[in-house]
Design a protein around this motif. Structure first.
Motif, PDB file in Angstrom:
ATOM      1  N   THR A  38      77.140 -85.456  76.227  1.00 20.89           N
ATOM      2  CA  THR A  38      77.921 -85.258  77.446  1.00 20.89           C
ATOM      3  C   THR A  38      79.203 -84.492  77.157  1.00 20.89           C
ATOM      4  N   SER A  39      79.885 -84.850  76.086  1.00 23.35           N
ATOM      5  CA  SER A  39      81.147 -84.175  75.744  1.00 23.35           C
ATOM      6  C   SER A  39      80.914 -82.703  75.421  1.00 23.35           C
ATOM      7  N   PRO A  67      81.659 -66.007  73.578  1.00 21.46           N
ATOM      8  CA  PRO A  67      81.555 -67.337  72.973  1.00 21.46           C
ATOM      9  C   PRO A  67      82.828 -67.733  72.233  1.00 21.46           C
ATOM     10  N   THR A  68      82.952 -69.022  72.010  1.00 23.60           N
ATOM     11  CA  THR A  68      84.116 -69.559  71.316  1.00 23.60           C
ATOM     12  C   THR A  68      84.154 -69.023  69.887  1.00 23.60           C
ATOM     13  N   THR A  69      85.316 -68.629  69.440  1.00 22.67           N
ATOM     14  CA  THR A  69      85.452 -68.063  68.100  1.00 22.67           C
ATOM     15  C   THR A  69      85.502 -69.174  67.053  1.00 22.67           C
ATOM     16  N   PRO A  70      85.179 -68.839  65.812  1.00 21.95           N
ATOM     17  CA  PRO A  70      85.286 -69.830  64.741  1.00 21.95           C
ATOM     18  C   PRO A  70      86.717 -70.308  64.500  1.00 21.95           C
ATOM     19  N   THR A  71      87.701 -69.606  65.062  1.00 22.88           N
ATOM     20  CA  THR A  71      89.091 -70.024  64.897  1.00 22.88           C
ATOM     21  C   THR A  71      89.311 -71.405  65.501  1.00 22.88           C
ATOM     22  N   ALA A  72      88.614 -71.715  66.589  1.00 21.30           N
ATOM     23  CA  ALA A  72      88.736 -73.042  67.194  1.00 21.30           C
ATOM     24  C   ALA A  72      88.296 -74.116  66.206  1.00 21.30           C
ATOM     25  N   TYR A  73      87.225 -73.832  65.479  1.00 18.90           N
ATOM     26  CA  TYR A  73      86.757 -74.788  64.474  1.00 18.90           C
ATOM     27  C   TYR A  73      87.755 -74.906  63.315  1.00 18.90           C
ATOM     28  N   TYR A 112      93.883 -79.499  61.771  1.00 18.74           N
ATOM     29  CA  TYR A 112      94.609 -80.581  62.432  1.00 18.74           C
ATOM     30  C   TYR A 112      93.799 -81.872  62.540  1.00 18.74           C
ATOM     31  N   ARG A 113      92.576 -81.873  61.970  1.00 11.25           N
ATOM     32  CA  ARG A 113      91.710 -83.060  61.938  1.00 11.25           C
ATOM     33  C   ARG A 113      91.494 -83.643  63.333  1.00 11.25           C
ATOM     34  N   VAL A 114      91.081 -82.791  64.269  1.00  9.25           N
ATOM     35  CA  VAL A 114      90.881 -83.195  65.651  1.00  9.25           C
ATOM     36  C   VAL A 114      89.431 -82.958  66.052  1.00  9.25           C
ATOM     37  N   ARG A 115      88.643 -83.992  66.243  1.00 11.81           N
ATOM     38  CA  ARG A 115      87.279 -83.927  66.781  1.00 11.81           C
ATOM     39  C   ARG A 115      86.458 -82.801  66.155  1.00 11.81           C
ATOM     40  N   ILE A 116      86.379 -82.792  64.846  1.00 12.08           N
ATOM     41  CA  ILE A 116      85.743 -81.702  64.113  1.00 12.08           C
ATOM     42  C   ILE A 116      84.268 -81.565  64.485  1.00 12.08           C
ATOM     43  N   LYS A 117      83.541 -82.658  64.554  1.00  8.70           N
ATOM     44  CA  LYS A 117      82.112 -82.586  64.866  1.00  8.70           C
ATOM     45  C   LYS A 117      81.876 -82.093  66.286  1.00  8.70           C
ATOM     46  N   LEU A 118      82.709 -82.534  67.220  1.00  8.15           N
ATOM     47  CA  LEU A 118      82.577 -82.096  68.607  1.00  8.15           C
ATOM     48  C   LEU A 118      82.832 -80.595  68.724  1.00  8.15           C
ATOM     49  N   ILE A 119      83.873 -80.116  68.071  1.00  4.04           N
ATOM     50  CA  ILE A 119      84.207 -78.696  68.141  1.00  4.04           C
ATOM     51  C   ILE A 119      83.139 -77.849  67.453  1.00  4.04           C
ATOM     52  N   GLY A 143      80.213 -77.771  69.700  1.00  2.62           N
ATOM     53  CA  GLY A 143      80.581 -76.980  70.873  1.00  2.62           C
ATOM     54  C   GLY A 143      80.528 -75.489  70.597  1.00  2.62           C
ATOM     55  N   CYS A 144      81.013 -75.086  69.424  1.00  2.00           N
ATOM     56  CA  CYS A 144      80.958 -73.673  69.050  1.00  2.00           C
ATOM     57  C   CYS A 144      79.517 -73.189  68.929  1.00  2.00           C
ATOM     58  N   LEU A 145      78.664 -74.000  68.333  1.00  2.00           N
ATOM     59  CA  LEU A 145      77.271 -73.617  68.159  1.00  2.00           C
ATOM     60  C   LEU A 145      76.547 -73.525  69.506  1.00  2.00           C
ATOM     61  N   VAL A 146      76.693 -74.540  70.347  1.00  2.00           N
ATOM     62  CA  VAL A 146      76.006 -74.527  71.644  1.00  2.00           C
ATOM     63  C   VAL A 146      76.568 -73.435  72.536  1.00  2.00           C
ATOM     64  N   CYS A 147      77.871 -73.212  72.490  1.00  2.00           N
ATOM     65  CA  CYS A 147      78.487 -72.144  73.287  1.00  2.00           C
ATOM     66  C   CYS A 147      77.953 -70.782  72.868  1.00  2.00           C
ATOM     67  N   LEU A 148      77.797 -70.575  71.577  1.00  2.00           N
ATOM     68  CA  LEU A 148      77.249 -69.318  71.092  1.00  2.00           C
ATOM     69  C   LEU A 148      75.814 -69.131  71.579  1.00  2.00           C
ATOM     70  N   LEU A 149      75.005 -70.180  71.448  1.00  2.00           N
ATOM     71  CA  LEU A 149      73.606 -70.080  71.878  1.00  2.00           C
ATOM     72  C   LEU A 149      73.480 -69.907  73.389  1.00  2.00           C
ATOM     73  N   ALA A 150      74.372 -70.526  74.158  1.00  2.00           N
ATOM     74  CA  ALA A 150      74.292 -70.434  75.613  1.00  2.00           C
ATOM     75  C   ALA A 150      74.837 -69.116  76.151  1.00  2.00           C
ATOM     76  N   SER A 151      75.762 -68.502  75.455  1.00  2.00           N
ATOM     77  CA  SER A 151      76.368 -67.279  75.990  1.00  2.00           C
ATOM     78  C   SER A 151      75.706 -65.998  75.490  1.00  2.00           C
ATOM     79  N   VAL A 152      74.873 -66.084  74.482  1.00  2.00           N
ATOM     80  CA  VAL A 152      74.224 -64.877  73.948  1.00  2.00           C
ATOM     81  C   VAL A 152      73.205 -64.283  74.913  1.00  2.00           C
TER      82      VAL A 152
END
Length: 123
Positions: A50-51, A91-97, A103-110, A113-122
Motif C-alpha cells: 500500500t505504501s 521516474p524517480t532518480t537514484p538520488t532519492a535512494y 539519512y537512514r529514512v525508510r530505505i526499503k520503501l524508497i 518505490g524507485c524500482l516500481v516507479c521506473l517500471l511503471a513510467s517506462v
C-alpha cells in the motif's frame, strides 16, 4: 576552492581537477543504481504494498499535474507547461535512494518505490 573558481570563472574547472570531476560525474549513476539493486529485497515489498503504491501513484499522477499547473501560473507559456508536465512524469532518480540511505529514512520503501516507479513510467 572549486566553488570559488566556479563563481569567479563559471564553466572553467581547473585542468588538474577536470579529469577527476568528469570521471566522478560519469560513474555516479552506475554506482547509485548498483547500490539500489543491492538493497532491494522482494520480501520487504510484501508488507509495504500500500505504501509503495501510494508513493508511486502520487509521483506518477500528482507530480506532473502540479508541475504543469505551476508552470502555467508562473509563465503562461504552453511550451513550458508541456515541458513541466513531461519532466514531472520522469521516474524517480537514484538520488532519492542515496538520500534515504544517508539519512537512514525508510530505505526499503524508497528502494522499492524507485524500482516500481521506473517500471511503471517506462511504458
Amino acid at each position: 576552492g572549486l566553488f570559488v573558481n566556479q563563481v569567479v570563472q563559471p564553466g572553467n574547472v581547473p585542468v588538474v581537477l577536470q579529469d577527476f570531476a568528469s570521471t566522478l560525474a560519469e560513474t555516479y549513476g552506475g554506482c547509485a543504481l548498483f547500490s539500489l539493486g543491492l538493497s532491494i529485497e522482494t520480501d520487504a515489498f510484501a508488507g509495504q504494498t500500500t505504501s509503495v503504491a501510494m508513493l508511486v501513484g502520487i509521483k506518477l499522477v500528482l507530480m506532473p499535474v502540479l508541475m504543469a499547473t505551476g508552470a502555467r501560473i508562473a509563465t503562461g507559456d504552453q511550451l513550458a507547461t508541456q515541458f513541466a508536465f513531461l519532466y514531472g512524469m520522469l521516474p524517480t532518480t537514484p538520488t532519492a535512494y542515496i538520500l534515504a540511505v544517508v539519512y537512514r529514512v525508510r530505505i526499503k520503501l524508497i528502494s522499492m518505490g524507485c524500482l516500481v516507479c521506473l517500471l511503471a513510467s517506462v511504458p
